[in-house]
Design an enzyme around this catalytic site. Structure first.
Site, PDB file in Angstrom:
ATOM      1  N   HIS A 274       0.873  -1.179   0.000  1.00 31.73           N
ATOM      2  CA  HIS A 274       0.000   0.000   0.000  1.00 31.73           C
ATOM      3  C   HIS A 274       0.912   1.232   0.000  1.00 31.73           C
ATOM      4  O   HIS A 274       2.025   1.178   0.523  1.00 31.73           O
ATOM      5  CB  HIS A 274      -0.841  -0.051   1.279  1.00 31.73           C
ATOM      6  CG  HIS A 274      -1.896   0.997   1.409  1.00 31.73           C
ATOM      7  ND1 HIS A 274      -1.613   2.282   1.806  1.00 31.73           N
ATOM      8  CD2 HIS A 274      -3.234   0.952   1.228  1.00 31.73           C
ATOM      9  CE1 HIS A 274      -2.742   2.983   1.862  1.00 31.73           C
ATOM     10  NE2 HIS A 274      -3.739   2.201   1.512  1.00 31.73           N
TER      11      HIS A 274
ATOM     12  N   GLN B 122      -4.550  -5.230   6.762  1.00 35.76           N
ATOM     13  CA  GLN B 122      -5.534  -6.142   6.162  1.00 35.76           C
ATOM     14  C   GLN B 122      -5.494  -7.528   6.792  1.00 35.76           C
ATOM     15  O   GLN B 122      -6.147  -8.448   6.287  1.00 35.76           O
ATOM     16  CB  GLN B 122      -5.274  -6.284   4.655  1.00 35.76           C
ATOM     17  CG  GLN B 122      -5.439  -5.005   3.866  1.00 35.76           C
ATOM     18  CD  GLN B 122      -6.893  -4.541   3.815  1.00 35.76           C
ATOM     19  OE1 GLN B 122      -7.819  -5.322   4.045  1.00 35.76           O
ATOM     20  NE2 GLN B 122      -7.096  -3.276   3.539  1.00 35.76           N
TER      21      GLN B 122
ATOM     22  N   ASP C 111       3.006  -4.516   8.072  1.00 29.36           N
ATOM     23  CA  ASP C 111       1.787  -3.735   7.878  1.00 29.36           C
ATOM     24  C   ASP C 111       0.628  -4.730   8.006  1.00 29.36           C
ATOM     25  O   ASP C 111       0.356  -5.513   7.101  1.00 29.36           O
ATOM     26  CB  ASP C 111       1.843  -3.088   6.492  1.00 29.36           C
ATOM     27  CG  ASP C 111       0.531  -2.424   6.111  1.00 29.36           C
ATOM     28  OD1 ASP C 111      -0.470  -2.623   6.808  1.00 29.36           O
ATOM     29  OD2 ASP C 111       0.521  -1.721   5.081  1.00 29.36           O
TER      30      ASP C 111
ATOM     31  N   LYS D 189     -10.367  -0.891  10.227  1.00 29.74           N
ATOM     32  CA  LYS D 189     -10.455  -2.105   9.393  1.00 29.74           C
ATOM     33  C   LYS D 189     -10.854  -3.290  10.264  1.00 29.74           C
ATOM     34  O   LYS D 189     -11.045  -4.400   9.786  1.00 29.74           O
ATOM     35  CB  LYS D 189      -9.118  -2.405   8.735  1.00 29.74           C
ATOM     36  CG  LYS D 189      -8.476  -1.199   8.097  1.00 29.74           C
ATOM     37  CD  LYS D 189      -8.319  -1.350   6.618  1.00 29.74           C
ATOM     38  CE  LYS D 189      -7.483  -0.209   6.086  1.00 29.74           C
ATOM     39  NZ  LYS D 189      -7.903   0.233   4.778  1.00 29.74           N
TER      40      LYS D 189
ATOM     41  N   CYS E 137      -4.773   2.532  -3.648  1.00 27.78           N
ATOM     42  CA  CYS E 137      -3.537   3.021  -3.016  1.00 27.78           C
ATOM     43  C   CYS E 137      -2.404   2.014  -3.210  1.00 27.78           C
ATOM     44  O   CYS E 137      -1.592   1.799  -2.288  1.00 27.78           O
ATOM     45  CB  CYS E 137      -3.738   3.314  -1.520  1.00 27.78           C
ATOM     46  SG  CYS E 137      -4.882   4.641  -1.223  1.00 27.78           S
TER      47      CYS E 137
END
Ligand code: PLP
Length: 412
Positions: free
Chosen positions: A129, A209, A206, A232, A370
């Protein structure tokens, strides 16, 4: 857990009833919300926890001796402890509240990154991202360090051999997503962490997700940094987390100055607060933290593994149904995928497609997500992306398939 057992016990209608927004309509149609990867909807438990805080507990934290301020501080620090338990971190000192994943990564780039110089390398992957690309580009511009990018293949999987060959004694940090938001690919993070460790590089994951779909235990992962966003994970916007190993944090300079991050301030010199406050300048998002803690409670009561099994079944069903549509191409067919399907429909620009789907009550994301380098790699300007959460159901998938049929009619 056995996926079939988990799925059998999952009552999605009951889950949906917890999310008030799902019973609203769009243009007179049932809402098929398939954009959870961009931001998940909130259950009533989160909405009410935030409202309860606002109604009965709010005051500034860490400052007042009066009862209300102490209660607000307890709620805020209780939320930090909830995050600590969720991640199985060793201490709440390792849990820093930020505005979200992007800010968590920027914190590391601006604070830890100060020590880098020419000759040092940061390694990321091609499917990051922008939040895990641009802060490193900015850092490299400032310090003269070099950004390396590990390639992906046509299935949307990381080329692990190429990744390993890019890790070298010059690598200071390896920063990568656990799950690609544009493709749904689940990355082999254990192997990636091991490769970084072998050369003494730090690791940043990261988890934007990932953390809402699979259990993440930072101690077991043995990563140095882990970043995620509350919104999220069925929590409020404007709050997120940076987990970091304590020894690494102790060695990092503060990145923003202001209230709460200091012990003493004088014109002859300022001393900084202990962890984690040293990295939390200014009045924090207190109600957001309370909402995040409620979201974690909700998800854990539901069962992350059970929700994940449900989402995986929907992913399989939707992938088969979409691939049967004439002219539809799925972008990203990794062996291990999260509940995300990116696709294009021949002869229809993804933005037009998004508009037609919206007419049918179907909310999907269209654009570059993104992740422009991913679009460049697959040579598409944009994709449409359907993504699933704990409340997604078969009817959402059917509504999407019917709406895609309608798009085919409109565009011939
Ligand atoms: N990383 C990934 C993989 C994401 O999907 C996102 C959001 O879409 C981010 C980072 C940035 O998250 P936020 O905008 O909440 O900071």
């Amino acid at each position: 857990m056995n996926a079939r057992i988990a799925e059998a016990a999952y009552d999605v209608a009951r889950v949906r009833a917890d999310f008030p927004i799902l019973s609203t309509t769009v243009r007179g149609k049932r809402l098929a919300f398939l954009d959870t990867a961009a931001s998940a909807q909130r259950p009533l438990a989160v909405i009410e926890a935030v409202a309860r805080y606002e109604r009965t507990l709010h005051a500034n934290v860490h400052r007042g001796v009066y009862e209300l301020s102490q209660k607000a501080t307890d709620a805020f620090e209780g939320a930090r402890e909830r995050v600590r338990r969720f991640l199985n971190a060793a201490s709440p000192k390792r849990v820093i509240f930020t505005r979200g994943t992007a800010e968590s990564i920027n914190l590391v780039a601006q604070s830890w990154g100060q020590r880098l110089g020419p000759g040092d390398e940061i390694l990321i992957t091609w499917m990051e991202h922008h939040a895990n690309i641009v802060p490193w580009q900015m850092l490299c511009e400032r310090t003269g360090a070099t950004l390396k990018v590990a390639p992906i293949d046509r299935r949307g999987e990381l080329d692990l051999n190429a990744f390993r060959s890019l890790v070298s004694p010059r690598t200071r940090l390896v920063a990568f997503t656990q799950v690609s938001n544009a493709l749904g690919t689940v990355l082999p993070i254990h192997e990636m962490i091991a490769a970084a460790r072998a050369v003494g590089a730090l690791t940043l994951i990261d988890g934007a997700q990932a953390v809402e779909h699979q259990r993440v235990e930072v101690r077991q992962l043995d990563c140095d940094f882990y970043a995620f966003s509350s919104h999220k994970l069925y929590g409020p916007t404007g709050i997120g987390v940076l987990y970091a190993r304590e020894a690494v944090l102790r060695d990092m300079p503060p990145w923003q100055g202001g209230g709460d991050m200091i012990l003493t301030v004088s014109f002859s010199g300022t001393t900084y607060n202990d962890l984690p406050y040293r990295f939390e300048a200014g009045t924090p998002n207190i109600s957001g933290a309370v909402g995040l803690a409620a979201a974690i409670d909700y998800l854990e009561a539901l069962g992350i593994e059970r929700a994940h099994a449900h989402e995986q079944r929907l992913l399989g069903r939707a992938t088969s149904a979409l691939k049967a549509i004439d002219g539809l191409a799925v972008i990203g067919e990794a062996q291990h995928k999260s509940g995300v399907i990116s696709f294009t429909l021949e002869g229809v620009h993804p933005h037009d497609l998004g508009t037609i789907l919206d007419d049918e009550g179907v909310a999907v994301r269209t654009g570059h997500h993104c992740a422009m380098p991913v679009m460049e790699f697959f040579d598409v300007p944009a994709t449409a992306r359907a993504s699933f959460g704990c409340y997604s159901d078969d009817e959402d998938v059917d509504q999407l398939v019917r709406a895609l049929g309608r798009a085919r009619e409109v565009f011939g």
